[in-house]
Design a protein around this motif. Structure first.
Motif, PDB file in Angstrom:
ATOM      1  N   THR A   1       0.822  -1.218   0.000  1.00  0.00           N
ATOM      2  CA  THR A   1       0.000   0.000   0.000  1.00  0.00           C
ATOM      3  C   THR A   1       0.857   1.270   0.000  1.00  0.00           C
ATOM      4  O   THR A   1       0.397   2.339   0.391  1.00  0.00           O
ATOM      5  N   ASN A   2       2.097   1.133  -0.405  1.00  0.00           N
ATOM      6  CA  ASN A   2       3.026   2.261  -0.519  1.00  0.00           C
ATOM      7  C   ASN A   2       3.361   2.896   0.823  1.00  0.00           C
ATOM      8  O   ASN A   2       3.725   4.065   0.893  1.00  0.00           O
ATOM      9  N   GLU A   3       3.274   2.118   1.896  1.00  0.00           N
ATOM     10  CA  GLU A   3       3.709   2.591   3.211  1.00  0.00           C
ATOM     11  C   GLU A   3       5.176   2.253   3.449  1.00  0.00           C
ATOM     12  O   GLU A   3       5.763   2.682   4.436  1.00  0.00           O
ATOM     13  N   ALA A   4       5.762   1.465   2.557  1.00  0.00           N
ATOM     14  CA  ALA A   4       7.188   1.165   2.564  1.00  0.00           C
ATOM     15  C   ALA A   4       7.627   1.058   1.114  1.00  0.00           C
ATOM     16  O   ALA A   4       6.830   0.744   0.216  1.00  0.00           O
ATOM     17  N   ALA A   5       8.913   1.313   0.875  1.00  0.00           N
ATOM     18  CA  ALA A   5       9.416   1.289  -0.497  1.00  0.00           C
ATOM     19  C   ALA A   5       9.764  -0.116  -0.966  1.00  0.00           C
ATOM     20  O   ALA A   5       9.791  -0.394  -2.173  1.00  0.00           O
ATOM     21  N   MET A   6      10.016  -1.013  -0.014  1.00  0.00           N
ATOM     22  CA  MET A   6      10.474  -2.362  -0.338  1.00  0.00           C
ATOM     23  C   MET A   6      10.218  -3.231   0.883  1.00  0.00           C
ATOM     24  O   MET A   6      10.206  -2.735   2.011  1.00  0.00           O
ATOM     25  N   GLY A   7       9.982  -4.524   0.684  1.00  0.00           N
ATOM     26  CA  GLY A   7       9.789  -5.371   1.850  1.00  0.00           C
ATOM     27  C   GLY A   7       9.238  -6.741   1.527  1.00  0.00           C
ATOM     28  O   GLY A   7       8.897  -7.052   0.378  1.00  0.00           O
TER      29      GLY A   7
ATOM     30  N   LYS B   1       3.679 -11.846   1.208  1.00  0.00           N
ATOM     31  CA  LYS B   1       3.306 -13.260   1.243  1.00  0.00           C
ATOM     32  C   LYS B   1       3.183 -13.796  -0.181  1.00  0.00           C
ATOM     33  O   LYS B   1       3.889 -13.338  -1.072  1.00  0.00           O
ATOM     34  N   GLY B   2       2.266 -14.745  -0.410  1.00  0.00           N
ATOM     35  CA  GLY B   2       2.246 -15.447  -1.686  1.00  0.00           C
ATOM     36  C   GLY B   2       1.142 -15.059  -2.638  1.00  0.00           C
ATOM     37  O   GLY B   2       0.965 -15.712  -3.666  1.00  0.00           O
ATOM     38  N   ALA B   3       0.384 -14.014  -2.334  1.00  0.00           N
ATOM     39  CA  ALA B   3      -0.695 -13.603  -3.224  1.00  0.00           C
ATOM     40  C   ALA B   3      -1.008 -12.128  -3.014  1.00  0.00           C
ATOM     41  O   ALA B   3      -0.785 -11.577  -1.938  1.00  0.00           O
ATOM     42  N   VAL B   4      -1.529 -11.498  -4.061  1.00  0.00           N
ATOM     43  CA  VAL B   4      -1.960 -10.108  -3.970  1.00  0.00           C
ATOM     44  C   VAL B   4      -3.268  -9.962  -4.736  1.00  0.00           C
ATOM     45  O   VAL B   4      -3.439 -10.536  -5.813  1.00  0.00           O
ATOM     46  N   ASP B   5      -4.190  -9.224  -4.155  1.00  0.00           N
ATOM     47  CA  ASP B   5      -5.482  -8.978  -4.786  1.00  0.00           C
ATOM     48  C   ASP B   5      -5.428  -7.619  -5.470  1.00  0.00           C
ATOM     49  O   ASP B   5      -5.409  -6.575  -4.816  1.00  0.00           O
ATOM     50  N   CYS B   6      -5.401  -7.645  -6.791  1.00  0.00           N
ATOM     51  CA  CYS B   6      -5.276  -6.398  -7.551  1.00  0.00           C
ATOM     52  C   CYS B   6      -6.625  -5.760  -7.867  1.00  0.00           C
ATOM     53  O   CYS B   6      -6.679  -4.713  -8.525  1.00  0.00           O
ATOM     54  N   SER B   7      -7.695  -6.374  -7.411  1.00  0.00           N
ATOM     55  CA  SER B   7      -9.028  -5.821  -7.673  1.00  0.00           C
ATOM     56  C   SER B   7      -9.294  -4.627  -6.770  1.00  0.00           C
ATOM     57  O   SER B   7      -8.517  -4.304  -5.860  1.00  0.00           O
TER      58      SER B   7
ATOM     59  N   GLN C   1      -5.579  -1.933  -8.924  1.00  0.00           N
ATOM     60  CA  GLN C   1      -4.659  -2.174 -10.042  1.00  0.00           C
ATOM     61  C   GLN C   1      -3.495  -1.189 -10.063  1.00  0.00           C
ATOM     62  O   GLN C   1      -2.377  -1.535 -10.432  1.00  0.00           O
ATOM     63  N   LYS C   2      -3.751   0.062  -9.660  1.00  0.00           N
ATOM     64  CA  LYS C   2      -2.674   1.059  -9.679  1.00  0.00           C
ATOM     65  C   LYS C   2      -1.531   0.644  -8.767  1.00  0.00           C
ATOM     66  O   LYS C   2      -0.351   0.750  -9.135  1.00  0.00           O
ATOM     67  N   ASN C   3      -1.868   0.204  -7.560  1.00  0.00           N
ATOM     68  CA  ASN C   3      -0.823  -0.274  -6.652  1.00  0.00           C
ATOM     69  C   ASN C   3      -0.120  -1.498  -7.233  1.00  0.00           C
ATOM     70  O   ASN C   3       1.098  -1.626  -7.145  1.00  0.00           O
ATOM     71  N   CYS C   4      -0.896  -2.413  -7.791  1.00  0.00           N
ATOM     72  CA  CYS C   4      -0.300  -3.638  -8.355  1.00  0.00           C
ATOM     73  C   CYS C   4       0.685  -3.315  -9.474  1.00  0.00           C
ATOM     74  O   CYS C   4       1.739  -3.932  -9.575  1.00  0.00           O
TER      75      CYS C   4
ATOM     76  N   GLN D   1      -1.738 -18.883 -10.889  1.00  0.00           N
ATOM     77  CA  GLN D   1      -1.662 -18.027 -12.071  1.00  0.00           C
ATOM     78  C   GLN D   1      -2.645 -16.859 -12.002  1.00  0.00           C
ATOM     79  O   GLN D   1      -2.749 -16.074 -12.940  1.00  0.00           O
ATOM     80  N   SER D   2      -3.347 -16.714 -10.882  1.00  0.00           N
ATOM     81  CA  SER D   2      -4.428 -15.735 -10.796  1.00  0.00           C
ATOM     82  C   SER D   2      -3.958 -14.315 -10.508  1.00  0.00           C
ATOM     83  O   SER D   2      -4.724 -13.364 -10.678  1.00  0.00           O
ATOM     84  N   ASN D   3      -2.728 -14.145 -10.051  1.00  0.00           N
ATOM     85  CA  ASN D   3      -2.220 -12.806  -9.757  1.00  0.00           C
ATOM     86  C   ASN D   3      -0.708 -12.814  -9.887  1.00  0.00           C
ATOM     87  O   ASN D   3      -0.070 -13.877  -9.804  1.00  0.00           O
ATOM     88  N   PRO D   4      -0.076 -11.673 -10.120  1.00  0.00           N
ATOM     89  CA  PRO D   4       1.363 -11.636 -10.422  1.00  0.00           C
ATOM     90  C   PRO D   4       2.254 -12.139  -9.286  1.00  0.00           C
ATOM     91  O   PRO D   4       3.289 -12.752  -9.551  1.00  0.00           O
TER      92      PRO D   4
END
Length: 460
Positions: A309-315, A318-324, A330-333, A403-406
């Motif tokens: 959520t852009n509260e850190a530059a790097m870090g 886990k193993g999945a991200v919801d881009c919806s 999508q912008k964050n993704c 394969q459902s998310n990057p």
């Protein structure tokens, strides 16, 4: 058929809560209570292990222990301990599908689930044995197999034809050490809880760094994190350059990841492999990062990875991200990129859910059939989605969630670089000492060498 999920909730889990942090551990405020409960449970389990050979615990029925069941006529109850399905409508529906699939093969057998968490799992196992009602199927995690196999709580899966070749063919070869003890297989990997490192492309560009060339060594990571860290006029960190995604008492898995990137597993052949030059330098490096690029134990209110959520530059993520729009959007993704650490070896921390058969079950074949029902492509994808993990299966049909998310796609493609915790027969006891010991080292209360020497002495 009676709704087995609702029955378990009504009888066993009124008021049950799944409140844990992102590492599957209790929040730090509960650590002392959890530790006391665990030590009590461990002592009980150790004593009970001496009597398991003569104990008749297991699913109810008239068959002798280990007897072959005729699927068409077998009767009795399969008791299943499982943390994989949340107490929700979705979890309920997906577990019922597994039961229905099992009952197509064993139409006259009943499934009795016990929906646990990783926080109370050990206590539930011990209590079940003490009551003479040991589980037929137990779903535990990475690090559980060796301790409970040593205590003869789990059955050697050679009894149902499972070998290391089976695990290699059907799942991820890198997970073989997580399910074996003394050369025998005691668990079957179902879903993997993989971790990676993410970076914000915009933050890298702003700091004059190339997002297409992420840091991989510990030295490079520190240099980049220091450039990425933002502070206010008083010097207080306002945006971490690197997020450990760890509360106080939860830096253990980060250490294992960094140590693995130096080509060093935590344990080797069941013996400590961290009380050495690489182990000490890795912990000292982490100390140089803490309160330098991120405050010790810093997390957001949701205890989620700050980089998403852009509260850190790097870090760590886990193993999945919801881009919806229901997730991070999508912008964050689009602003995220993923990589692994490589300070001599690529390193992807992997936990996960592993199915085992109770050593004293009266229905070995039926228990294995239930594990197979849990491991179908449909069930694997459902469990992975419910828990933000990925299927451990090699079957192409089981890769829908991966394969459902990057992020899931990235960690799935890198499972062959897995590093994991555990390996010692007393891991479930000593891991609590890792948590407190690392905190002391990171805060300068004890030296890294002193902490790691002590932890090695505690490992058995």
């Amino acid at each position: 058929m009676e709704d087995v999920y609702q029955r378990a909730v009504h009888h066993n889990w009124a008021g049950h809560s799944r409140s844990t942090n992102n590492h599957g551990e209790a929040p730090q405020s509960k650590e002392t209570a959890v530790k006391k409960r665990f030590l009590k449970t461990l002592a009980l389990t150790a004593g009970l292990a001496l009597t398991l050979g003569a104990c008749g615990s297991g699913g109810t029925g008239s068959s002798p222990a280990g007897a072959k069941d005729d699927p068409a006529t077998a009767t009795g109850t399969i008791r299943v301990m499982i943390p994989t399905y949340p107490l929700s409508n979705d979890g309920k529906a997906e577990f019922q599908k597994v039961v229905d699939a099992f009952n197509k093969k064993y139409p006259k057998m009943t499934v009795e689930p016990d929906f646990v968490t990783y926080n109370n799992m050990n206590e539930k196992i011990s209590t079940s044995i003490a009551s003479g009602q040991g589980y037929d199927v137990l779903v535990t995690g990475v690090g559980w197999i060796q301790p409970f196999a040593a205590k003869k709580v789990f059955k050697d899966l050679g009894a149902v034809g499972v070998t290391t070749d089976t695990i290699t063919k059907d799942t991820v070869e890198a997970l073989v050490p997580t399910v074996t003890y003394n050369g025998k297989v005691y668990g079957y990997p179902m879903i993997a809880d993989a971790r990676a490192v993410a970076l914000r492309k915009s933050a890298f560009v702003e700091a004059g760094l190339d997002p297409n060339k992420p840091p991989t060594t510990m030295a490079e990571l520190k240099a980049a994190a220091e450039k990425l860290t933002k502070r206010d006029a008083s010097g207080k960190i306002t945006r971490p350059g690197f997020d450990f995604n760890a509360a106080a008492g939860a830096y253990r898995q980060a250490y294992i990841t960094f140590l693995g990137s130096a080509g060093t597993p935590l344990y080797k052949d069941g013996k400590p492999n961290f009380n050495n030059e690489k182990g000490i330098s890795t912990l000292n490096w982490m100390k140089s990062m803490v309160n330098n690029v991120e405050p010790f134990g810093y997390q957001n209110a949701a205890q989620k990875p700050l980089v998403l959520t852009n509260e850190a530059a790097m870090g760590f993520v886990k193993g999945a991200v919801d881009c919806s729009d229901k997730g991070i959007g999508q912008k964050n993704c689009d602003d995220l990129s993923y990589f692994l650490l490589d300070d001599g070896a690529k390193s992807e921390f992997v936990g996960g859910d592993i199915a085992a058969i109770g050593a004293t079950t009266k229905h070995t074949d039926a228990a294995w059939a239930f594990i197979q029902a849990l491991s179908t492509p449909e069930a694997s994808n459902a469990q992975a989605k419910l828990n933000q993990k990925i299927p451990a299966s090699n079957s192409p049909a089981a890769q829908e969630q991966a394969q459902s998310n990057p992020l899931s796609k990235f960690v799935s493609e890198n499972l062959n670089h897995a590093v994991f915790e555990g390996g010692a027969a007393n891991w479930l006891e000593v891991r609590n000492s890792f948590n407190s010991g690392f905190d002391e080292a990171l805060l300068g209360k004890r030296s890294a060498e002193e902490v790691l020497t002590s932890l090695a002495a505690q490992s058995k």
